[in-house]
Motif scaffolding. Structure first.
Motif, PDB file in Angstrom:
ATOM      1  N   ALA A 190      45.349 -20.681  35.501  1.00  9.02           N
ATOM      2  CA  ALA A 190      46.333 -21.764  35.534  1.00  9.02           C
ATOM      3  C   ALA A 190      47.043 -21.815  34.188  1.00  9.02           C
ATOM      4  N   HIS A 191      48.356 -21.865  34.218  1.00  9.79           N
ATOM      5  CA  HIS A 191      49.163 -21.998  33.003  1.00  9.79           C
ATOM      6  C   HIS A 191      49.580 -23.453  32.901  1.00  9.79           C
ATOM      7  N   LEU A 192      49.436 -24.036  31.730  1.00  5.96           N
ATOM      8  CA  LEU A 192      49.791 -25.442  31.538  1.00  5.96           C
ATOM      9  C   LEU A 192      50.635 -25.557  30.278  1.00  5.96           C
ATOM     10  N   VAL A 225      45.647 -21.030  30.552  1.00  2.00           N
ATOM     11  CA  VAL A 225      46.567 -20.430  29.580  1.00  2.00           C
ATOM     12  C   VAL A 225      47.445 -21.550  29.023  1.00  2.00           C
ATOM     13  N   THR A 226      47.381 -21.755  27.705  1.00  2.00           N
ATOM     14  CA  THR A 226      48.111 -22.859  27.068  1.00  2.00           C
ATOM     15  C   THR A 226      48.636 -22.425  25.706  1.00  2.00           C
ATOM     16  N   ARG A 228      36.130 -20.363  25.451  1.00  2.00           N
ATOM     17  CA  ARG A 228      35.852 -19.106  26.152  1.00  2.00           C
ATOM     18  C   ARG A 228      36.592 -19.013  27.480  1.00  2.00           C
ATOM     19  N   TRP A 229      37.122 -20.147  27.979  1.00  2.00           N
ATOM     20  CA  TRP A 229      37.863 -20.159  29.249  1.00  2.00           C
ATOM     21  C   TRP A 229      39.349 -20.394  29.026  1.00  2.00           C
ATOM     22  N   ARG A 230      39.782 -20.289  27.762  1.00  2.06           N
ATOM     23  CA  ARG A 230      41.193 -20.517  27.450  1.00  2.06           C
ATOM     24  C   ARG A 230      41.833 -19.261  26.886  1.00  2.06           C
ATOM     25  N   GLN A 231      43.051 -19.023  27.283  1.00  2.00           N
ATOM     26  CA  GLN A 231      43.865 -17.926  26.734  1.00  2.00           C
ATOM     27  C   GLN A 231      45.074 -18.542  26.051  1.00  2.00           C
ATOM     28  N   GLY A 232      45.251 -18.225  24.789  1.00  2.00           N
ATOM     29  CA  GLY A 232      46.448 -18.702  24.097  1.00  2.00           C
ATOM     30  C   GLY A 232      47.677 -18.001  24.647  1.00  2.00           C
ATOM     31  N   TYR A 269      44.627 -29.549  24.629  1.00  2.00           N
ATOM     32  CA  TYR A 269      43.819 -28.673  25.475  1.00  2.00           C
ATOM     33  C   TYR A 269      42.441 -28.372  24.892  1.00  2.00           C
ATOM     34  N   HIS A 270      42.098 -28.957  23.767  1.00  3.29           N
ATOM     35  CA  HIS A 270      40.840 -28.641  23.103  1.00  3.29           C
ATOM     36  C   HIS A 270      39.609 -29.100  23.873  1.00  3.29           C
ATOM     37  N   TRP A 271      39.762 -29.924  24.879  1.00  5.90           N
ATOM     38  CA  TRP A 271      38.618 -30.354  25.686  1.00  5.90           C
ATOM     39  C   TRP A 271      38.100 -29.222  26.566  1.00  5.90           C
TER      40      TRP A 271
END
Length: 114
Positions: free
Chosen positions: A42-44, A93-94, A106-110, A100-102
């Motif tokens: 998901a892109h936000l 993806v953010t 490991r599940w986030r892509q910059g 988005y730090h919550w």
């Protein structure tokens, strides 16, 4: 409307329909919002504007299946959590906003565009 649905429509027809639009899209919009956290990716993102002269943010969640847009008066993490739910099943993806730090790193892509 003419090109996509074959229904001719003039600009003067659209304005009277605008007040009814939020109610008409509420149920399908909520259904789409509930689908976002279930996706593999998901892109936000959010961007500011001044609708009605007040500062607000247009938040957009995009997956391979749905796109959800909401306007909120905040750019904070609670808006992102409300849009995605408390957990995201896949990769989020953010940009690098603290909103988005919550979500676990490991599940986030910059986003490379940022």
């Amino acid at each position: 409307m003419d090109e996509v649905c074959g229904v001719p429509m003039r600009v003067g027809t659209i304005s009277p329909l605008e007040p009814a639009t939020p109610a008409a899209v509420a149920a399908p919009g909520e259904e789409a919002r509930l689908d976002v956290p279930e996706q593999a990716v998901a892109h936000l993102d959010e961007t500011s504007g001044r609708p009605g002269g007040k500062r607000a943010w247009l938040w957009v969640a995009v997956t391979s299946g749905v796109t959800v847009c909401v306007v909120r008066m905040s750019r904070g993490g609670p808006v992102a959590r409300a849009l995605l739910g408390e957990t995201c099943a896949g990769i989020l993806v953010t940009d690098r906003s603290s909103a988005y730090h919550w979500d676990p790193v490991r599940w986030r892509q910059g986003c490379w565009a940022h």
